[in-house]
Design an enzyme around this catalytic site. Structure first.
Site, short mmCIF file in Angstrom:
data_model
loop_
_atom_site.label_atom_id
_atom_site.label_comp_id
_atom_site.label_asym_id
_atom_site.label_seq_id
_atom_site.Cartn_x
_atom_site.Cartn_y
_atom_site.Cartn_z
N ARG A 1 0.84 -1.21 0.00
CA ARG A 1 0.00 0.00 0.00
C ARG A 1 0.87 1.26 0.00
NH1 ARG A 1 -3.94 -0.78 4.89
NH2 ARG A 1 -4.74 1.27 4.26
N GLN B 1 -10.61 9.12 8.13
CA GLN B 1 -10.33 7.74 8.54
C GLN B 1 -9.15 7.23 7.72
OE1 GLN B 1 -14.24 5.33 8.99
NE2 GLN B 1 -14.70 6.97 7.54
N VAL C 1 -5.43 6.86 5.99
CA VAL C 1 -4.05 6.85 6.54
C VAL C 1 -3.05 7.32 5.49
CG1 VAL C 1 -4.62 5.00 8.17
CG2 VAL C 1 -3.75 4.40 5.90
N ASP C 2 -3.58 7.84 4.33
CA ASP C 2 -2.70 8.13 3.18
C ASP C 2 -2.13 9.55 3.18
OD1 ASP C 2 -5.75 8.19 1.16
OD2 ASP C 2 -4.80 9.83 2.26
N HIS D 1 -7.44 7.23 12.39
CA HIS D 1 -6.87 5.88 12.31
C HIS D 1 -5.36 5.91 12.06
CE1 HIS D 1 -11.14 4.46 11.01
NE2 HIS D 1 -11.05 4.68 12.31
N THR E 1 -17.24 7.38 2.51
CA THR E 1 -17.12 6.36 3.56
C THR E 1 -18.37 5.50 3.59
OG1 THR E 1 -16.71 5.94 5.92
CG2 THR E 1 -18.00 7.91 5.39
C1 BV8 Z 1 -12.39 0.09 18.52
C2 BV8 Z 1 -6.51 1.76 9.71
C3 BV8 Z 1 -12.54 -0.94 20.58
C4 BV8 Z 1 -5.67 0.65 9.27
C5 BV8 Z 1 -8.82 1.06 10.02
C6 BV8 Z 1 -19.64 -4.46 15.72
C7 BV8 Z 1 -20.41 -3.31 15.64
C8 BV8 Z 1 -19.82 -2.05 15.72
C9 BV8 Z 1 -18.44 -1.93 15.90
C10 BV8 Z 1 -17.70 -3.08 15.97
C11 BV8 Z 1 -18.27 -4.33 15.90
N1 BV8 Z 1 -17.29 -5.25 16.00
C12 BV8 Z 1 -16.11 -4.62 16.16
C13 BV8 Z 1 -16.34 -3.31 16.16
C14 BV8 Z 1 -15.36 -2.26 16.33
C15 BV8 Z 1 -14.56 -2.07 15.05
C16 BV8 Z 1 -15.47 -1.89 13.85
O1 BV8 Z 1 -16.00 -0.81 13.64
N2 BV8 Z 1 -15.63 -2.96 13.04
C17 BV8 Z 1 -16.49 -2.84 11.88
C18 BV8 Z 1 -15.84 -3.54 10.70
C19 BV8 Z 1 -17.84 -3.43 12.22
N3 BV8 Z 1 -13.83 -0.85 15.27
C20 BV8 Z 1 -12.63 -0.91 15.86
O2 BV8 Z 1 -12.06 -1.95 16.15
C21 BV8 Z 1 -12.00 0.43 16.20
N4 BV8 Z 1 -11.53 0.35 17.54
O3 BV8 Z 1 -13.58 0.01 18.39
O4 BV8 Z 1 -11.77 -0.12 19.70
C22 BV8 Z 1 -12.03 -0.63 21.89
C23 BV8 Z 1 -12.75 0.24 22.72
C24 BV8 Z 1 -12.28 0.47 23.98
C25 BV8 Z 1 -11.09 -0.13 24.40
C26 BV8 Z 1 -10.38 -0.98 23.55
C27 BV8 Z 1 -10.83 -1.22 22.28
C28 BV8 Z 1 -10.81 0.71 15.30
C29 BV8 Z 1 -11.27 0.89 13.89
C30 BV8 Z 1 -10.11 1.38 13.03
C31 BV8 Z 1 -9.65 0.24 12.16
N5 BV8 Z 1 -8.62 0.75 11.26
N6 BV8 Z 1 -7.86 1.52 9.23
C32 BV8 Z 1 -5.50 0.64 7.78
O5 BV8 Z 1 -6.02 1.53 7.06
O6 BV8 Z 1 -4.80 -0.27 7.33
S1 BV8 Z 1 -10.38 0.92 9.40
C33 BV8 Z 1 -10.38 1.04 7.71
O7 BV8 Z 1 -11.76 1.10 7.36
C34 BV8 Z 1 -9.79 2.30 7.11
O8 BV8 Z 1 -9.37 3.26 8.06
C35 BV8 Z 1 -10.96 2.86 6.34
O9 BV8 Z 1 -10.88 4.21 6.14
C36 BV8 Z 1 -12.01 2.48 7.29
C37 BV8 Z 1 -13.42 2.69 6.94
O10 BV8 Z 1 -13.63 2.31 5.65
P1 BV8 Z 1 -14.05 3.49 4.64
O11 BV8 Z 1 -13.04 4.58 4.75
O12 BV8 Z 1 -15.47 3.83 4.86
O13 BV8 Z 1 -13.80 2.79 3.29
P2 BV8 Z 1 -14.76 1.72 2.60
O14 BV8 Z 1 -13.95 0.99 1.58
O15 BV8 Z 1 -15.47 0.94 3.65
O16 BV8 Z 1 -15.85 2.61 1.87
C38 BV8 Z 1 -15.45 3.39 0.76
C39 BV8 Z 1 -16.67 4.19 0.38
O17 BV8 Z 1 -16.27 5.09 -0.66
C40 BV8 Z 1 -17.80 3.34 -0.18
O18 BV8 Z 1 -19.00 3.77 0.43
C41 BV8 Z 1 -17.80 3.67 -1.68
O19 BV8 Z 1 -19.11 3.68 -2.20
C42 BV8 Z 1 -17.25 5.07 -1.66
N7 BV8 Z 1 -16.58 5.49 -2.91
C43 BV8 Z 1 -15.95 4.72 -3.83
N8 BV8 Z 1 -15.46 5.53 -4.81
C44 BV8 Z 1 -15.77 6.80 -4.47
C45 BV8 Z 1 -16.47 6.79 -3.26
N9 BV8 Z 1 -16.94 7.91 -2.66
C46 BV8 Z 1 -16.69 9.08 -3.27
N10 BV8 Z 1 -16.00 9.18 -4.44
C47 BV8 Z 1 -15.53 8.07 -5.06
N11 BV8 Z 1 -14.85 8.19 -6.22
#
Ligand code: BV8
Ligand code: ZN
Length: 242
Positions: A71, A102, A104-105, A120, A189
């Protein structure tokens, strides 16, 4: 998306004292950076809980670094797109502006955005798993198995993995910007990752006009006052009034 919608959002932005933006991987898609969940997204090939998690890193640090180094290499050849530049331009026109990402780029900063909070972390800095020292390795090709020169332990990317808490100061700033927003732009997002996605509900409940900019519907669409369906690289320049 109608021209009325565009005009309404343009008006809101022209009048607003406080505008906050939340961006995700989609805002960098037109810079050639793969999104996580979209078609062809990164997560289709890898399981995030294996690679973007402390357990995954403990189990196979070399495999996690292969993914992050790939990446980083992809980022070396990428540039901010018109969407990034439009947000940097908007920041100059709004008295109280805040950009929460969100991503990291660091493409927002490369485009000139200053008021940026990285929920993040970022992919360019590394952090030692032993002594905790942090180094900025922007643009530098890392070895396949990066170790700390001081204590010899594995280095890790300075990002927030699943199951890890977000940086407290970044989160506090993000909450404050969401709370004060009159207009809250949600750009590129899927609003699937928490607690970042919660900021959308916080802003809406605090009375912000929520505008979603995304080609697709997302989990946040139901909270949006206006959904501008299309790529952010095209829509953002249209709503940041000339
Ligand atoms: C925490 C860094 C706990 C690394 C990332 C169940 C329910 C709710 C929450 C949870 C659950 N189970 C677990 C959790 C918590 C978990 C979570 O949310 N899981 C999800 C999957 C359900 N969260 C965590 O673990 C967080 N920490 O909760 O801690 C805790 C609390 C107390 C004490 C101890 C612990 C940490 C989350 C951070 C994870 N790290 N990234 C890396 O990048 O390598 S997350 C990763 O996903 C990226 O950061 C990314 O940015 C992020 C979100 O994704 P999006 O940015 O939205 O990207 P995505 O591909 O999903 O969507 C792209 C969108 O763009 C689409 O909608 C698409 O249509 C659109 N698009 C496409 N092209 C275009 C466009 N839009 C505009 N223009 C275009 N041209
Ligand atoms: Zn060390």
């Amino acid at each position: 998306m109608t021209s009325e919608d565009l005009e309404r959002v343009r008006q809101w932005l022209a009048r607003a004292q406080a505008v906050t933006v939340l961006t995700g991987a989609g805002v960098s898609a037109e810079s050639g950076i793969e999104t996580f969940r979209g078609p062809g997204g990164v997560w289709e090939k890898v399981n995030p809980l294996e690679l973007a998690s402390p357990e995954g890193f403990r189990r196979d640090p070399r495999r996690v670094w292969d993914w992050y180094n790939a990446r980083r290499r992809q980022l070396l050849g990428s540039r901010p797109n018109p969407g990034h530049y439009a947000l940097a331009e908007l920041e100059k026109r709004v008295p109280q502006f805040g950009l929460i990402t969100q991503n990291v780029d660091r493409l927002h900063q490369a485009a000139g955005s200053r008021q940026v909070v990285e929920l993040h972390g970022n992919i360019w800095e590394v952090r030692c798993t032993g002594c905790g020292r942090r180094d900025d390795r922007t643009g530098v090709e890392l070895p396949e198995e990066p170790h700390c020169e001081v204590c010899g332990a594995w280095l890790r990317p300075n990002v927030v993995w699943f199951g890890e808490v977000l940086p407290a100061d970044a989160w506090r700033q993000a909450e404050a910007w969401a709370q004060r927003a009159e207009v809250f732009l949600v750009v590129g997002t899927s609003a699937e990752v928490w607690p970042a996605a919660g900021l959308i509900y916080l802003a809406s409940n605090a009375g912000a006009k929520v505008v979603e900019i995304n080609p697709q519907n997302t989990s946040a669409t139901k909270v949006a006052d206006v959904a501008l369906r299309g790529p952010s690289g095209e829509i953002l320049p249209q709503i940041v009034s000339r």
